[in-house]
Design a protein around this motif. Structure first.
Motif, PDB file in Angstrom:
ATOM      1  N   CYS A  87      -3.077-103.441  28.000  1.00 53.98           N
ATOM      2  CA  CYS A  87      -3.722-103.896  26.761  1.00 53.98           C
ATOM      3  C   CYS A  87      -2.886-103.533  25.541  1.00 53.98           C
ATOM      4  N   PRO A  88      -2.402-104.526  24.764  1.00 50.70           N
ATOM      5  CA  PRO A  88      -1.585-104.226  23.591  1.00 50.70           C
ATOM      6  C   PRO A  88      -2.383-103.569  22.465  1.00 50.70           C
ATOM      7  N   PHE A  89      -3.707-103.648  22.544  1.00 54.24           N
ATOM      8  CA  PHE A  89      -4.559-103.036  21.523  1.00 54.24           C
ATOM      9  C   PHE A  89      -4.980-101.610  21.893  1.00 54.24           C
ATOM     10  N   GLY A  90      -4.714-101.215  23.139  1.00 52.45           N
ATOM     11  CA  GLY A  90      -5.237 -99.922  23.587  1.00 52.45           C
ATOM     12  C   GLY A  90      -6.747 -99.934  23.624  1.00 52.45           C
ATOM     13  N   GLY A  91      -7.318-101.107  23.821  1.00 55.57           N
ATOM     14  CA  GLY A  91      -8.768-101.262  23.754  1.00 55.57           C
ATOM     15  C   GLY A  91      -9.505-100.614  24.908  1.00 55.57           C
ATOM     16  N   TYR A  92      -8.823-100.426  26.033  1.00 55.44           N
ATOM     17  CA  TYR A  92      -9.433 -99.666  27.123  1.00 55.44           C
ATOM     18  C   TYR A  92      -8.577 -98.445  27.400  1.00 55.44           C
ATOM     19  N   PHE A  93      -9.170 -97.446  28.038  1.00 58.50           N
ATOM     20  CA  PHE A  93      -8.458 -96.199  28.289  1.00 58.50           C
ATOM     21  C   PHE A  93      -7.462 -96.357  29.435  1.00 58.50           C
ATOM     22  N   SER A  94      -6.238 -95.923  29.193  1.00 61.11           N
ATOM     23  CA  SER A  94      -5.234 -95.783  30.244  1.00 61.11           C
ATOM     24  C   SER A  94      -4.359 -94.594  29.886  1.00 61.11           C
ATOM     25  N   SER A  95      -3.680 -94.043  30.881  1.00 67.16           N
ATOM     26  CA  SER A  95      -2.733 -92.965  30.602  1.00 67.16           C
ATOM     27  C   SER A  95      -1.670 -93.446  29.623  1.00 67.16           C
ATOM     28  N   ASN A  96      -1.248 -94.699  29.769  1.00 67.44           N
ATOM     29  CA  ASN A  96      -0.145 -95.233  28.971  1.00 67.44           C
ATOM     30  C   ASN A  96      -0.496 -95.345  27.493  1.00 67.44           C
ATOM     31  N   SER A  97      -1.741 -95.704  27.185  1.00 68.33           N
ATOM     32  CA  SER A  97      -2.121 -95.904  25.788  1.00 68.33           C
ATOM     33  C   SER A  97      -2.715 -94.653  25.160  1.00 68.33           C
ATOM     34  N   SER A  98      -3.048 -93.659  25.971  1.00 65.28           N
ATOM     35  CA  SER A  98      -3.845 -92.549  25.449  1.00 65.28           C
ATOM     36  C   SER A  98      -3.257 -91.171  25.754  1.00 65.28           C
ATOM     37  N   THR A  99      -3.459 -90.660  26.947  1.00 59.07           N
ATOM     38  CA  THR A  99      -3.131 -89.262  27.229  1.00 59.07           C
ATOM     39  C   THR A  99      -1.629 -88.973  27.223  1.00 59.07           C
ATOM     40  N   LEU A 100      -0.828 -89.866  27.794  1.00 60.85           N
ATOM     41  CA  LEU A 100       0.612 -89.588  27.872  1.00 60.85           C
ATOM     42  C   LEU A 100       1.301 -89.639  26.505  1.00 60.85           C
ATOM     43  N   PRO A 101       1.051 -90.655  25.663  1.00 58.12           N
ATOM     44  CA  PRO A 101       1.627 -90.609  24.314  1.00 58.12           C
ATOM     45  C   PRO A 101       1.152 -89.397  23.514  1.00 58.12           C
ATOM     46  N   TRP A 102      -0.102 -89.022  23.724  1.00 63.61           N
ATOM     47  CA  TRP A 102      -0.652 -87.845  23.040  1.00 63.61           C
ATOM     48  C   TRP A 102       0.108 -86.594  23.468  1.00 63.61           C
ATOM     49  N   ALA A 103       0.343 -86.475  24.770  1.00 61.20           N
ATOM     50  CA  ALA A 103       1.104 -85.329  25.284  1.00 61.20           C
ATOM     51  C   ALA A 103       2.541 -85.361  24.770  1.00 61.20           C
ATOM     52  N   GLN A 104       3.122 -86.545  24.690  1.00 63.30           N
ATOM     53  CA  GLN A 104       4.509 -86.685  24.239  1.00 63.30           C
ATOM     54  C   GLN A 104       4.667 -86.182  22.814  1.00 63.30           C
ATOM     55  N   ARG A 105       3.662 -86.428  21.975  1.00 62.77           N
ATOM     56  CA  ARG A 105       3.761 -86.038  20.566  1.00 62.77           C
ATOM     57  C   ARG A 105       3.763 -84.524  20.361  1.00 62.77           C
ATOM     58  N   THR A 106       3.308 -83.777  21.352  1.00 67.65           N
ATOM     59  CA  THR A 106       3.307 -82.313  21.214  1.00 67.65           C
ATOM     60  C   THR A 106       4.706 -81.733  21.302  1.00 67.65           C
ATOM     61  N   GLY A 107       5.640 -82.495  21.869  1.00 64.02           N
ATOM     62  CA  GLY A 107       6.981 -81.977  22.082  1.00 64.02           C
ATOM     63  C   GLY A 107       7.097 -81.123  23.322  1.00 64.02           C
ATOM     64  N   ASN A 108       6.010 -81.011  24.085  1.00 57.94           N
ATOM     65  CA  ASN A 108       5.996 -80.154  25.269  1.00 57.94           C
ATOM     66  C   ASN A 108       6.080 -80.920  26.590  1.00 57.94           C
ATOM     67  N   LEU A 109       6.200 -82.246  26.507  1.00 55.93           N
ATOM     68  CA  LEU A 109       6.180 -83.067  27.720  1.00 55.93           C
ATOM     69  C   LEU A 109       7.581 -83.514  28.116  1.00 55.93           C
ATOM     70  N   THR A 110       7.887 -83.357  29.393  1.00 53.06           N
ATOM     71  CA  THR A 110       9.061 -83.977  29.990  1.00 53.06           C
ATOM     72  C   THR A 110       8.580 -84.921  31.087  1.00 53.06           C
ATOM     73  N   MET A 111       8.867 -86.198  30.935  1.00 50.61           N
ATOM     74  CA  MET A 111       8.457 -87.196  31.914  1.00 50.61           C
ATOM     75  C   MET A 111       9.652 -87.565  32.789  1.00 50.61           C
ATOM     76  N   ARG A 112       9.453 -87.483  34.105  1.00 54.85           N
ATOM     77  CA  ARG A 112      10.542 -87.863  35.011  1.00 54.85           C
ATOM     78  C   ARG A 112      10.056 -88.921  35.987  1.00 54.85           C
ATOM     79  N   PRO A 113      10.310 -90.213  35.685  1.00 54.99           N
ATOM     80  CA  PRO A 113       9.978 -91.271  36.652  1.00 54.99           C
ATOM     81  C   PRO A 113      11.002 -91.293  37.789  1.00 54.99           C
ATOM     82  N   HIS A 114      10.839 -92.223  38.719  1.00 50.88           N
ATOM     83  CA  HIS A 114      11.745 -92.382  39.865  1.00 50.88           C
ATOM     84  C   HIS A 114      11.855 -91.084  40.670  1.00 50.88           C
TER      85      HIS A 114
END
Length: 566
Positions: free
Chosen positions: A238-265
């Motif tokens: 959802c480009p509006f973030g109208g429903y809850f997902s990790s991508n639109s909500s919790t992960l960006p929020w965690a990223q803004r703290t400066g304490n998150l390291t994301m490792r895909p693959h």
């Protein structure tokens, strides 16, 4: 800095970035812990990586359908309702991670940052004490080590942040939450709601609570999310973030703290257990691009890989201390697996409200909470089922003529009568025979033993299905619905996408894997808060409970870390 042990050491490691993993990341980073999130799939960032989200129907080569070739190559995942041309890039194809079906099981997966939070149906009902007390009262499974009062504040915590639309219904079997305003039910749904309340003392039809922002609050705007547009294209991202997902909500929020390291693959091979220290010290990861094995270290590890993969990781985490899987002193790891029975559906027609129709779309409908065996045992089967209830009016499009005549025909379709439909969501009983095991010799491309799934329905499920048909047919008939048709999809377990168990919670370390804080009885710095932790399944959609359990467990883990107890 280089690739040193120091650079690969964090305060916390979270395995998985889906609904529960995203919450673990948010809670840890907010509390100041340097947190590594490991995701086996590719990176998917909000807005940037939703390639189909604004496409028109005619822009899809196959008008949204999947081709016969795709269906033939993917007999399992193609059975999922959301595996369509607009969203199939968010699903794991059958050949990408093979497994062995000792009995038919449709394992639906989403391997990317955000996991299945991009694909879920967004239904969010709380559990009650009728659910948490069920095993102890009814004599199946083991007693839950928590009750509603233990998790209620955490339900509120996650509801306020995620954004849940609902009504205050005052039902003891379905507790109220922290709700945004509800969307409207149709006139037929409201009619059935009123009919049931007047004619059945123990039954209620309500607005189905859902994770959609009907009226964004400051906390949602701070996340960068906007109001739900009711596009019903949620599976595209959802480009509006109208429903809850990790991508639109919790992960960006965690990223803004400066304490998150994301490792895909990053496929987690196993958890490292230190025999001398008597605890886990990190995880072994296989980089999916280089196939290199890398180790990461932390004082606390949250396993949120989704139920099946969480079981695989623990089963594959063997050591001298734990030859049968990490924390598996009880021998129940991988056993007592359960799911939701979605096989039953019922449809009908209604001849009323001919002067009304539906306007636009809605991401939810009505919901009938469980009413069988709630207060006392009253049937020949254990537990019960919830049911959805939806309605609509069909339209016959006339495409005759040219020019003005064709336009008038297209803009004035003939409206048909109302149709209604329900589907069941039945609670299945966790059984020792429903289990996950690892192959003794065959391995996948990452060097992890192939998974065996040995899971099936039982007689309790068949009796429950029969009762669903009988009770819904009775209510439909009394409500004046006609042309009632019941159907059994006979779908394999797994297609419900509500797999639960294998690493169940319990009070007794001899019969369970996790304590009341979701930590392994035998390895205190490893926690499991996704579907694998569930002792029983109840009838509610489970994701809200995973979120609440995760936030609660992180709060406890951080407290214990500060006391040097982990």
């Amino acid at each position: 800095m280089g690739n040193t042990k120091e650079t690969r050491t964090f305060d916390a490691i979270v395995i998985g970035s889906g609904i529960s993993g995203g919450w673990a990341a948010k809670e840890f980073t907010e509390k100041g812990l340097k947190t590594l999130v490991l995701e086996r799939g590719r990176d998917v960032q909000h807005l940037k990586d939703y390639p189909t989200t604004n496409k028109y129907p005619w822009e899809f080569e196959h008008r949204g359908d999947i081709t016969a070739d795709v269906k033939e190559a993917n007999p399992v995942v193609s059975r999922c309702y959301a595996f369509r041309e607009d969203a199939m890039h968010f699903f794991v194809k059958d050949t990408e991670h093979p497994y062995v079906q000792d009995k038919p099981f449709d394992w639906i997966r989403g391997y990317q940052v955000g996991g299945k939070s991009l694909l879920w149906a967004r239904q969010t009902q709380r559990w009650s004490d009728f659910d948490f007390e069920g095993p102890a009262r009814d004599g199946f499974a083991v007693d839950w080590p928590i009750r509603y009062k233990d998790i209620a504040p955490w339900y509120s915590h996650v509801e306020k942040f995620a954004g849940i639309s609902g009504n205050k219904d005052g039902l003891p079997n379905l507790p109220d939450g922290e709700f945004l305003p509800p969307l409207e039910l149709s006139c037929v749904e409201n009619y059935f709601k009123d009919f049931v309340s007047k004619n059945y003392k123990d039954r209620n039809v309500i607005y189905a609570r859902c994770a959609h922002l009907t009226e964004p609050q400051p906390i949602h705007l701070e996340q960068g999310r906007g109001q739900c547009q009711k596009r019903n294209l949620c599976q595209r991202g959802c480009p509006f973030g109208g429903y809850f997902s990790s991508n639109s909500s919790t992960l960006p929020w965690a990223q803004r703290t400066g304490n998150l390291t994301m490792r895909p693959h990053s496929v987690v091979h196993s958890i490292i257990y230190d025999e001398q220290k008597g605890k886990a010290t990190g995880v072994r990861v296989v980089d999916t691009q280089s196939k290199e094995m890398i180790e990461y270290y932390a004082n606390v590890i949250f396993v949120n890989a989704a139920a099946v993969n969480t079981n695989i990781i623990l089963l594959n985490s063997t050591s001298h201390r734990f030859p049968n899987g990490l924390g598996n002193d009880s021998g129940v790891l991988g056993k007592y697996f359960a799911f939701h029975n979605y096989r039953g559906h019922i449809s009908a027609e209604y001849d009323g409200f001919k002067d009304s129709t539906t306007d636009g779309r809605t991401p939810t409908s009505a919901y009938l909470p469980r009413f069988r065996n709630v207060v006392k045992q009253e049937t020949d089967f254990l537990r019960g089922y919830a049911a959805g209830f939806s309605s609509g009016r069909g339209k016959n499009m006339h495409t005759e003529g040219f020019g003005k005549t064709l336009k008038e025909n297209l803009f004035n379709p003939e409206t048909t009568g109302w149709y209604v439909g329900s589907h069941m969501m039945g609670e299945t009983i966790p059984k020792e025979s429903n289990k996950l095991t690892l192959d003794a010799s065959k391995k996948d491309e990452w060097g992890i033993p192939l998974l065996h799934l040995d899971i099936a329905y039982d007689d309790n499920d068949e009796k429950m299905l029969k009762d669903f048909f009988e009770q819904m047919t009775e209510m439909y008939t009394k409500a004046g619905f006609t042309n009632i048709k019941t159907g059994d999809s006979k779908q394999a377990p797994g297609l419900d996408i509500h797999e639960m168990g294998g690493v169940r919670m319990g009070n007794d370390p001899k019969t369970s894997m996790l304590n009341k804080w979701n930590q392994l009885h035998a390895c205190k710095n490893v926690f499991v808060t996704d579907g694998a932790c569930m002792t029983s399944t109840s009838t509610q959609n489970p994701s809200l409970t995973y979120m609440a359990l995760t936030a609660r467990a992180v709060d406890y883990a951080v407290t214990q870390l500060k006391k040097n107890e982990l």
